[in-house]
Scaffold this active site. Structure first.
Site, PDB file in Angstrom:
ATOM      1  N   LYS A 173       0.857  -1.194   0.000  1.00 21.85           N
ATOM      2  CA  LYS A 173       0.000   0.000   0.000  1.00 21.85           C
ATOM      3  C   LYS A 173       0.891   1.240   0.000  1.00 21.85           C
ATOM      4  O   LYS A 173       1.920   1.270   0.696  1.00 21.85           O
ATOM      5  CB  LYS A 173      -0.880  -0.038   1.250  1.00 21.85           C
ATOM      6  CG  LYS A 173      -1.939   1.046   1.344  1.00 21.85           C
ATOM      7  CD  LYS A 173      -2.812   0.825   2.578  1.00 21.85           C
ATOM      8  CE  LYS A 173      -3.929   1.839   2.709  1.00 21.85           C
ATOM      9  NZ  LYS A 173      -4.785   1.595   3.901  1.00 21.85           N
TER      10      LYS A 173
ATOM     11  N   SER B 200      -9.723   1.548   2.895  1.00 18.13           N
ATOM     12  CA  SER B 200      -8.884   2.312   2.028  1.00 18.13           C
ATOM     13  C   SER B 200      -7.837   1.511   1.258  1.00 18.13           C
ATOM     14  O   SER B 200      -7.316   2.001   0.246  1.00 18.13           O
ATOM     15  CB  SER B 200      -8.164   3.387   2.848  1.00 18.13           C
ATOM     16  OG  SER B 200      -7.324   2.794   3.810  1.00 18.13           O
TER      17      SER B 200
ATOM     18  N   SER C  41      -9.798  -0.906   7.041  1.00 14.73           N
ATOM     19  CA  SER C  41      -9.231  -0.746   5.695  1.00 14.73           C
ATOM     20  C   SER C  41      -8.502  -1.947   5.130  1.00 14.73           C
ATOM     21  O   SER C  41      -8.129  -1.937   3.956  1.00 14.73           O
ATOM     22  CB  SER C  41      -8.286   0.450   5.663  1.00 14.73           C
ATOM     23  OG  SER C  41      -9.045   1.626   5.551  1.00 14.73           O
TER      24      SER C  41
HETATM   25  N1  GLN Z   1     -13.055   3.753   6.251  1.00 18.59           N
HETATM   26  C1  GLN Z   1     -12.555   4.183   7.524  1.00 18.59           C
HETATM   27  C2  GLN Z   1     -12.202   5.652   7.453  1.00 18.59           C
HETATM   28  O1  GLN Z   1     -12.496   6.227   6.472  1.00 18.59           O
HETATM   29  C3  GLN Z   1     -11.362   3.352   7.915  1.00 18.59           C
HETATM   30  C4  GLN Z   1     -10.157   3.692   7.137  1.00 18.59           C
HETATM   31  C5  GLN Z   1      -8.966   2.874   7.528  1.00 18.59           C
HETATM   32  O2  GLN Z   1      -9.074   1.831   8.163  1.00 18.59           O
HETATM   33  N2  GLN Z   1      -7.803   3.384   7.166  1.00 18.59           N
HETATM   34  O3  GLN Z   1     -11.656   6.197   8.348  1.00 18.59           O
END
Ligand code: GLN
Length: 487
Positions: free
Chosen positions: A80, A155, A179
């Site tokens: 990532k 994400s 994410s």
């Molecule tokens: N979707 C969640 C957010 O927008 C979690 C994102 C993540 O785990 N990095 O914060």
């Protein structure tokens, strides 16, 4: 015969170690697959073919010299793009970091390099890991390999899509509120958020430091266990990493779940969970019961407050962590400034996307004088209550099983103008981050549109071996993990 890019990491590693295929051939197979898949998937922000070939050749040279290497030697991986890689651009999918080439590598990247893993490239994400679909990427949106009109989740959507599409056998993501697990569910993969402290975050660009963890994506539980073993452990450069021995997680895969006590939290099957998801998860629970697990219902009464509390705590920490992007030290700098205040303001105005700005504003508000007690402190108290919910449940159960997400992968554009609907897709995953406990998602079926359904396993801190053992037993009894999307 299956193509090389369709094999698991464990199979690839075995073929490389026995010199049935070279690491270079494996790398070429994935680079070729990337060329075929990228026009529809868009998983990668950067592909590093020359580096990958050089790393693969170095492994082949060592094997030819008779060296015996680790269990992942020669296997390619994608990272990532919020994991720092020395000499390779690292953007967090943000315009503000465009052109930033870190002078050092994340501990996980170093550990993988030491394990002989080959780096294929850096994957797309929601900007600074804020989002659930990759639509917040400052560059482009990634498509779900099962249906390119659907999101891959987020994400870590690029890391999930890359593995699902056969562009990499393994990848790493980060999980602050789901994410890793949510994209794993949307793409039909195994994804693990380890216990807070299990994996060093040194070199992971910080989003919300009390929640962030790095973890693996893979097609199978064994592959995820191999990768988790390679990245876990204490690191003096991350003071939150726990000095605790790292087991060989593959050894945990005994196939036995007899007597394992599994709790089914009623709150995770309530309104908002699609009937198809609920049915698939409940039938998976039936499989585990058939293998000898003891299943009963449990209640986690504070679950409903987790999402609201997360959206105070995470933006508060983000507002502080993202203060460092000022146009002076990293990445891009505005061309329109006549003094240093304007330089900061305009760089941030031009460099950050809408979601990131919204979170910085909310977080700053929640921490400001007069509001701190009403918001931040209250959210921290809710966090304690969530932790107590889990502690009570784990007195009776070894692990909990829930859906990973309320629905299967939604359409690109479907929720991008509805922030609440978008955030609700993390309702099942956020509690584990708030409590710091490990959680795993694996595929437990497909819906009528042919999209994967994810099941989540959660356990007490440092129970990764139990999660992996149960997930592996389930996988051995089913064949969902064998399916691959038709690109
Ligand atoms: N979707 C969640 C957010 O927008 C979690 C994102 C993540 O785990 N990095 O914060």
């Amino acid at each position: 015969m299956a193509e090389l890019y369709e094999l698991t990491a464990a199979d690839l590693a075995a073929k490389i170690a026995s010199r049935e295929v070279s690491a270079r051939e494996v790398t070429e197979a994935f680079l070729a697959r990337i060329t075929v898949a990228e026009p529809s998937v868009h998983a990668f922000l950067t592909v590093t073919p020359e580096l990958a070939r050089a790393q693969a050749d170095a492994i082949d040279t060592r094997l030819a010299a008779g060296e015996s290497l680790g269990p992942l030697a020669g296997v390619p991986v994608a990272l990532k793009d919020n994991l720092c890689t020395a000499g390779i651009e690292t953007t967090c999918a943000s315009q503000i970091l465009r052109g930033f080439v870190p002078p050092y590598s994340a501990t996980v990247a170093e550990k993988l390099q030491d394990s002989g893993v080959v780096l294929l490239g850096k994957t797309n994400l929601d900007e600074f890991a804020m989002g659930s679909s990759t639509e917040n990427s400052g560059f482009f949106t990634t498509g779900n390999p099962w249906n390119p009109d659907r999101v891959p989740g987020g994400s870590s959507g690029g890391s999930a899509a890359a593995v699902a599409a056969g562009e990499a056998p393994l990848s790493l993501g980060s999980d602050t509120g789901g994410s890793i697990r949510q994209p794993a569910a949307f793409c039909g993969l195994v994804g693990i958020k380890p216990t807070y402290g299990r994996v060093s975050r040194y070199g992971l660009v910080a989003f919300a430091s009390s929640l962030d963890q790095i973890g693996p994506f893979a097609h199978t539980v064994e592959d995820a266990a191999l990768l988790l073993t390679a990245i876990s452990g204490h690191d003096e450069r991350d003071s939150t990493s726990v000095p605790r021995p790292v087991p060989d997680y593959v050894q945990a895969l005994t196939g036995h779940v007899e007597g394992l006590r599994i709790g089914i939290p009623a709150e995770y099957f309530a309104e908002g969970i699609s009937p198809e998801v609920r049915a698939a998860v409940m039938s998976a629970v039936g499989v585990l019961r058939g293998l000898g697990a003891v299943v009963d219902e449990v209640s986690l009464p504070y679950t409903d407050y987790a999402l609201a509390a997360y959206y105070i705590v995470a933006p508060a920490e983000a507002s502080s962590n993202l203060a460092r992007y000022d146009g002076v030290r990293y990445g891009m700098r505005t061309a329109r400034s006549s003094n240093h205040i304007e330089l900061f303001e305009r760089t941030r105005e031009e460099g950050f996307g809408a979601e990131v700005k919204q979170r910085i504003l909310t977080g700053t508000y929640a921490l400001s004088h007069g509001y701190y007690d009403a918001f931040y402190l209250k959210a921290q108290k809710v966090r304690t209550l969530l932790q107590r919910d889990f502690a009570a449940a784990f007195e009776r159960f070894d692990l909990l099983v829930t859906p990973t997400t309320p629905t299967t992968a939604f359409g690109i554009g479907e929720k991008s103008n509805d922030p609440l609907a978008m955030k609700l897709s993390d309702i099942c995953t956020i509690p584990a981050n708030m409590a710091g406990i490990p959680a795993l998602s694996q595929c437990c079926g497909f819906d009528t549109d042919g999209l994967p359904v994810g099941m989540q396993l959660m356990g007490p801190a440092f129970s990764e071996e139990t999660l992996l053992r149960a997930a592996h037993a389930y996988e051995a009894a089913t064949d969902w993990h064998m399916r691959r999307p038709n690109l």
